[in-house]
Design a protein around this motif. Structure first.
Motif, PDB file in Angstrom:
ATOM      1  N   ALA A   1       0.824  -1.214   0.000  1.00  0.00           N
ATOM      2  CA  ALA A   1       0.000   0.000   0.000  1.00  0.00           C
ATOM      3  C   ALA A   1       0.858   1.264   0.000  1.00  0.00           C
ATOM      4  O   ALA A   1       0.415   2.309  -0.471  1.00  0.00           O
ATOM      5  N   GLY A   2       2.079   1.172   0.507  1.00  0.00           N
ATOM      6  CA  GLY A   2       2.990   2.312   0.534  1.00  0.00           C
ATOM      7  C   GLY A   2       3.996   2.281  -0.602  1.00  0.00           C
ATOM      8  O   GLY A   2       5.005   2.981  -0.561  1.00  0.00           O
ATOM      9  N   ASN A   3       3.715   1.463  -1.630  1.00  0.00           N
ATOM     10  CA  ASN A   3       4.576   1.341  -2.812  1.00  0.00           C
ATOM     11  C   ASN A   3       6.000   0.948  -2.441  1.00  0.00           C
ATOM     12  O   ASN A   3       6.952   1.307  -3.127  1.00  0.00           O
ATOM     13  N   TYR A   4       6.138   0.214  -1.329  1.00  0.00           N
ATOM     14  CA  TYR A   4       7.434  -0.317  -0.903  1.00  0.00           C
ATOM     15  C   TYR A   4       8.486   0.768  -0.672  1.00  0.00           C
ATOM     16  O   TYR A   4       9.674   0.557  -0.888  1.00  0.00           O
ATOM     17  N   LEU A   5       8.023   1.929  -0.215  1.00  0.00           N
ATOM     18  CA  LEU A   5       8.916   3.045   0.080  1.00  0.00           C
ATOM     19  C   LEU A   5       8.842   3.397   1.564  1.00  0.00           C
ATOM     20  O   LEU A   5       7.758   3.386   2.150  1.00  0.00           O
ATOM     21  N   GLY A   6       9.979   3.724   2.149  1.00  0.00           N
ATOM     22  CA  GLY A   6      10.023   4.185   3.529  1.00  0.00           C
ATOM     23  C   GLY A   6      10.821   5.474   3.617  1.00  0.00           C
ATOM     24  O   GLY A   6      11.956   5.532   3.145  1.00  0.00           O
ATOM     25  N   PHE A   7      10.213   6.497   4.169  1.00  0.00           N
ATOM     26  CA  PHE A   7      10.871   7.794   4.344  1.00  0.00           C
ATOM     27  C   PHE A   7      11.054   8.051   5.829  1.00  0.00           C
ATOM     28  O   PHE A   7      10.167   7.739   6.628  1.00  0.00           O
TER      29      PHE A   7
ATOM     30  N   VAL B   1      15.624   7.825   2.756  1.00  0.00           N
ATOM     31  CA  VAL B   1      14.605   7.089   2.016  1.00  0.00           C
ATOM     32  C   VAL B   1      15.108   5.664   1.833  1.00  0.00           C
ATOM     33  O   VAL B   1      16.297   5.439   1.594  1.00  0.00           O
ATOM     34  N   PHE B   2      14.194   4.723   2.002  1.00  0.00           N
ATOM     35  CA  PHE B   2      14.494   3.311   1.799  1.00  0.00           C
ATOM     36  C   PHE B   2      13.571   2.801   0.707  1.00  0.00           C
ATOM     37  O   PHE B   2      12.365   3.087   0.716  1.00  0.00           O
ATOM     38  N   ILE B   3      14.130   2.042  -0.206  1.00  0.00           N
ATOM     39  CA  ILE B   3      13.366   1.530  -1.337  1.00  0.00           C
ATOM     40  C   ILE B   3      13.360   0.016  -1.258  1.00  0.00           C
ATOM     41  O   ILE B   3      14.424  -0.623  -1.256  1.00  0.00           O
ATOM     42  N   GLY B   4      12.152  -0.556  -1.191  1.00  0.00           N
ATOM     43  CA  GLY B   4      12.009  -2.004  -1.105  1.00  0.00           C
ATOM     44  C   GLY B   4      12.265  -2.693  -2.425  1.00  0.00           C
ATOM     45  O   GLY B   4      12.222  -2.078  -3.497  1.00  0.00           O
ATOM     46  N   ASP B   5      12.507  -3.990  -2.352  1.00  0.00           N
ATOM     47  CA  ASP B   5      12.806  -4.786  -3.542  1.00  0.00           C
ATOM     48  C   ASP B   5      11.670  -4.794  -4.558  1.00  0.00           C
ATOM     49  O   ASP B   5      11.917  -4.942  -5.750  1.00  0.00           O
ATOM     50  N   GLU B   6      10.436  -4.646  -4.091  1.00  0.00           N
ATOM     51  CA  GLU B   6       9.294  -4.731  -5.002  1.00  0.00           C
ATOM     52  C   GLU B   6       8.824  -3.381  -5.539  1.00  0.00           C
ATOM     53  O   GLU B   6       7.857  -3.309  -6.283  1.00  0.00           O
ATOM     54  N   PHE B   7       9.520  -2.307  -5.177  1.00  0.00           N
ATOM     55  CA  PHE B   7       9.196  -0.981  -5.696  1.00  0.00           C
ATOM     56  C   PHE B   7       9.372  -0.997  -7.217  1.00  0.00           C
ATOM     57  O   PHE B   7      10.335  -1.542  -7.733  1.00  0.00           O
TER      58      PHE B   7
END
Length: 139
Positions: free
Chosen positions: A58-64, A114-120
């Motif tokens: 739901a958060g597009n695999y992004l973490g700020f 910013v952290f970008i997940g593998d599925e982004f």
């Protein structure tokens, strides 16, 4: 006035709303979210953003990780709550008090990591795409 730095890990949707506010406020909580919980430690905020937000579809695999300042006396209104490890300390601000809490933020909310997940796959917001590129360039 002495200020204290607080941190807030957020996903894509919440980050878009922060950008739309001009980096001035956090969006209202959803009806099932009774508290707003900024954290006291950057490493704890990073841990949440990296381990939780990057796995959230739901958060597009992004973490700020956001950072903001509040007057020191605000800390006395919302005593720290420890929710796990030694550095897992949060302020629990009741959802109905978030608007007044936003009003005491000193300056702007800034994005520090910013952290970008593998599925982004791809960012659909031009503002966030630019933000991600600029944050990733930081040392």
């Amino acid at each position: 006035m002495k200020t204290i730095s607080l941190y807030r890990p957020v996903g894509e949707k919440e980050m878009i709303l922060i950008v739309e506010s001009g980096y001035k406020k956090f969006p209202p909580r959803l009806e099932w979210q009774p508290i707003f919980y900024p954290v006291l430690d950057e490493s704890y905020a990073s841990e949440i953003a990296e381990k939780w937000n990057t796995r959230d579809e739901a958060g597009n695999y992004l973490g700020f990780v956001t950072k903001f300042e509040v007057p020191e006396e605000i800390m006395n209104q919302y005593p720290a709550q420890n929710v796990g490890a030694r550095n897992h300390n949060e302020l629990w601000v009741p959802a109905e008090e978030l608007e007044s809490f936003n009003d005491v933020i000193v300056g702007n909310i800034e994005v520090i990591k910013v952290f970008i997940g593998d599925e982004f796959t791809k960012e659909t917001s031009p503002e966030l795409e630019s933000l991600i590129l600029n944050i990733k360039k930081l040392p």
